[in-house]
Design a protein around this motif. Sequence first.
Motif, PDB file in Angstrom:
ATOM      1  N   LEU A  69       0.813  -1.202   0.000  1.00 52.62           N
ATOM      2  CA  LEU A  69       0.000   0.000   0.000  1.00 52.62           C
ATOM      3  C   LEU A  69       0.854   1.262   0.000  1.00 52.62           C
ATOM      4  N   LYS A  70       2.138   1.125   0.354  1.00 52.45           N
ATOM      5  CA  LYS A  70       3.004   2.300   0.388  1.00 52.45           C
ATOM      6  C   LYS A  70       3.533   2.651  -0.994  1.00 52.45           C
ATOM      7  N   THR A  71       3.596   1.709  -1.902  1.00 48.98           N
ATOM      8  CA  THR A  71       4.143   1.968  -3.222  1.00 48.98           C
ATOM      9  C   THR A  71       3.048   1.917  -4.269  1.00 48.98           C
ATOM     10  N   SER A 204      13.529   4.692  -0.681  1.00 56.00           N
ATOM     11  CA  SER A 204      13.263   3.568  -1.585  1.00 56.00           C
ATOM     12  C   SER A 204      11.822   3.600  -2.072  1.00 56.00           C
ATOM     13  N   ILE A 205      10.892   3.895  -1.172  1.00 57.70           N
ATOM     14  CA  ILE A 205       9.480   3.987  -1.559  1.00 57.70           C
ATOM     15  C   ILE A 205       9.283   5.131  -2.542  1.00 57.70           C
ATOM     16  N   ASN A 206       9.947   6.256  -2.293  1.00 60.55           N
ATOM     17  CA  ASN A 206       9.829   7.403  -3.185  1.00 60.55           C
ATOM     18  C   ASN A 206      10.337   7.068  -4.582  1.00 60.55           C
ATOM     19  N   MET A 207      11.477   6.379  -4.665  1.00 60.11           N
ATOM     20  CA  MET A 207      12.019   6.003  -5.975  1.00 60.11           C
ATOM     21  C   MET A 207      11.129   4.968  -6.660  1.00 60.11           C
ATOM     22  N   ALA A 208      10.578   4.022  -5.886  1.00 65.23           N
ATOM     23  CA  ALA A 208       9.686   3.025  -6.466  1.00 65.23           C
ATOM     24  C   ALA A 208       8.445   3.682  -7.049  1.00 65.23           C
ATOM     25  N   ASN A 209       7.917   4.679  -6.360  1.00 70.38           N
ATOM     26  CA  ASN A 209       6.754   5.409  -6.881  1.00 70.38           C
ATOM     27  C   ASN A 209       7.096   6.162  -8.158  1.00 70.38           C
ATOM     28  N   LYS A 210       8.273   6.737  -8.201  1.00 74.03           N
ATOM     29  CA  LYS A 210       8.698   7.444  -9.414  1.00 74.03           C
ATOM     30  C   LYS A 210       8.817   6.486 -10.593  1.00 74.03           C
ATOM     31  N   GLU A 211       9.396   5.301 -10.338  1.00 75.79           N
ATOM     32  CA  GLU A 211       9.535   4.328 -11.409  1.00 75.79           C
ATOM     33  C   GLU A 211       8.168   3.862 -11.905  1.00 75.79           C
ATOM     34  N   LEU A 212       7.256   3.584 -10.970  1.00 78.07           N
ATOM     35  CA  LEU A 212       5.921   3.137 -11.363  1.00 78.07           C
ATOM     36  C   LEU A 212       5.190   4.196 -12.175  1.00 78.07           C
ATOM     37  N   ASN A 213       5.239   5.439 -11.711  1.00 80.19           N
ATOM     38  CA  ASN A 213       4.523   6.503 -12.409  1.00 80.19           C
ATOM     39  C   ASN A 213       5.123   6.790 -13.779  1.00 80.19           C
ATOM     40  N   ASN A 214       6.445   6.781 -13.863  1.00 78.95           N
ATOM     41  CA  ASN A 214       7.073   6.979 -15.172  1.00 78.95           C
ATOM     42  C   ASN A 214       6.794   5.811 -16.107  1.00 78.95           C
ATOM     43  N   GLY A 215       6.758   4.597 -15.551  1.00 79.84           N
ATOM     44  CA  GLY A 215       6.420   3.440 -16.373  1.00 79.84           C
ATOM     45  C   GLY A 215       4.994   3.491 -16.874  1.00 79.84           C
ATOM     46  N   ARG A 216       4.068   3.926 -16.021  1.00 82.00           N
ATOM     47  CA  ARG A 216       2.673   4.066 -16.445  1.00 82.00           C
ATOM     48  C   ARG A 216       2.542   5.112 -17.551  1.00 82.00           C
ATOM     49  N   LEU A 217       3.221   6.235 -17.375  1.00 86.93           N
ATOM     50  CA  LEU A 217       3.192   7.269 -18.400  1.00 86.93           C
ATOM     51  C   LEU A 217       3.792   6.761 -19.702  1.00 86.93           C
ATOM     52  N   ALA A 218       4.884   6.001 -19.606  1.00 87.24           N
ATOM     53  CA  ALA A 218       5.539   5.475 -20.809  1.00 87.24           C
ATOM     54  C   ALA A 218       4.641   4.488 -21.548  1.00 87.24           C
ATOM     55  N   MET A 219       3.875   3.678 -20.814  1.00 90.63           N
ATOM     56  CA  MET A 219       2.960   2.743 -21.474  1.00 90.63           C
ATOM     57  C   MET A 219       1.899   3.492 -22.272  1.00 90.63           C
ATOM     58  N   LEU A 220       1.362   4.559 -21.684  1.00 89.60           N
ATOM     59  CA  LEU A 220       0.384   5.379 -22.413  1.00 89.60           C
ATOM     60  C   LEU A 220       1.033   6.081 -23.603  1.00 89.60           C
ATOM     61  N   ALA A 221       2.258   6.605 -23.383  1.00 88.90           N
ATOM     62  CA  ALA A 221       2.947   7.314 -24.457  1.00 88.90           C
ATOM     63  C   ALA A 221       3.264   6.385 -25.617  1.00 88.90           C
ATOM     64  N   LEU A 222       3.740   5.178 -25.302  1.00 90.80           N
ATOM     65  CA  LEU A 222       4.091   4.238 -26.363  1.00 90.80           C
ATOM     66  C   LEU A 222       2.855   3.830 -27.158  1.00 90.80           C
ATOM     67  N   ALA A 223       1.739   3.623 -26.461  1.00 90.62           N
ATOM     68  CA  ALA A 223       0.492   3.318 -27.174  1.00 90.62           C
ATOM     69  C   ALA A 223       0.089   4.481 -28.080  1.00 90.62           C
ATOM     70  N   GLY A 224       0.314   5.718 -27.595  1.00 96.24           N
ATOM     71  CA  GLY A 224       0.016   6.890 -28.416  1.00 96.24           C
ATOM     72  C   GLY A 224       0.940   7.000 -29.621  1.00 96.24           C
ATOM     73  N   PHE A 225       2.226   6.715 -29.434  1.00 92.07           N
ATOM     74  CA  PHE A 225       3.169   6.733 -30.557  1.00 92.07           C
ATOM     75  C   PHE A 225       2.716   5.776 -31.654  1.00 92.07           C
ATOM     76  N   ILE A 226       2.421   4.539 -31.246  1.00 87.71           N
ATOM     77  CA  ILE A 226       2.040   3.519 -32.226  1.00 87.71           C
ATOM     78  C   ILE A 226       0.753   3.904 -32.938  1.00 87.71           C
ATOM     79  N   GLY A 227      -0.229   4.368 -32.188  1.00 88.84           N
ATOM     80  CA  GLY A 227      -1.493   4.761 -32.795  1.00 88.84           C
ATOM     81  C   GLY A 227      -1.336   5.917 -33.772  1.00 88.84           C
ATOM     82  N   GLN A 228      -0.531   6.909 -33.398  1.00 90.01           N
ATOM     83  CA  GLN A 228      -0.338   8.065 -34.259  1.00 90.01           C
ATOM     84  C   GLN A 228       0.357   7.691 -35.559  1.00 90.01           C
ATOM     85  N   GLU A 229       1.372   6.850 -35.472  1.00 89.70           N
ATOM     86  CA  GLU A 229       2.093   6.467 -36.693  1.00 89.70           C
ATOM     87  C   GLU A 229       1.230   5.580 -37.590  1.00 89.70           C
TER      88      GLU A 229
END
Length: 242
Positions: A69-71, A204-229
């Motif tokens: 629940l912390k991450t 460690s929790i702060n870095m884990a949250n950053k990794e998760l949030n950046n990964g979530r954003l990257a998944m959306l961004a990559l889907a957008g890249f593919i769709g746009q092209e």
Amino acid sequence: EPCCHRIHAHSNMQFILALLAATSAFAAPSALRKAGPAANARLSAALKPHMRNAVNKVARDVSQSAEKLKTGGTAPMGEFWDPASFTRDIGDAQVRRYREAEITHGRVAMLGALGFLVQEAFHPLFGGNIDGPAIYHFEKIAQQYPNFWYPVLLAISIAELGRARVGWEDPTQGGGLFALRDNYEPGNLGWDPLGLKPRTPSDSINMANKELNNGRLAMLALAGFIGQELVNGKPILENLQG
């Protein structure tokens, strides 16, 4: 999710209570009195490891639940945002598998999003002939260099096997199929060659949250890249510049 954890912990407490009740079934109170202190001591010594294991399991499950629940939960969505209720009726083990999948896909997506931008702007490999939208690069490489992907797939397989050996139970050794090890923290493969992992739990929790949030954003961004092209057939950088 907290409800699932409470149910899980409650079931463990029921196991402890049942074990306590079972100890009284081994011998009636009168029989224990007749047996004397030596028999009681032997019975206590025999039961103590089982009681200790049961109590430790409850403590470990509660600790793991609190850690989960912390991450992953950050503002403005709150500690645990699950509007589709994917985790409503599942246990801790499945929640940890979901987190492992999320972290892994997020890491791949971060590399993929960066690869889209870099490869379309700078592509000296293969004589500079692999050009244009990145969604077609795989096909172009396969056409010009048919054997290129075999060693790549081999390298990916070796990396995935190493990841599985660290975090997943071995079914051939009595472990569960597609089950994570109890002491494995999702995403933590023990690989930190640059020493970037913080030393304090809060960092460690702060870095884990950053990794998760950046990964979530990257998944959306990559889907957008593919769709746009796929829509207009232009590289992402051209779409951004246009």
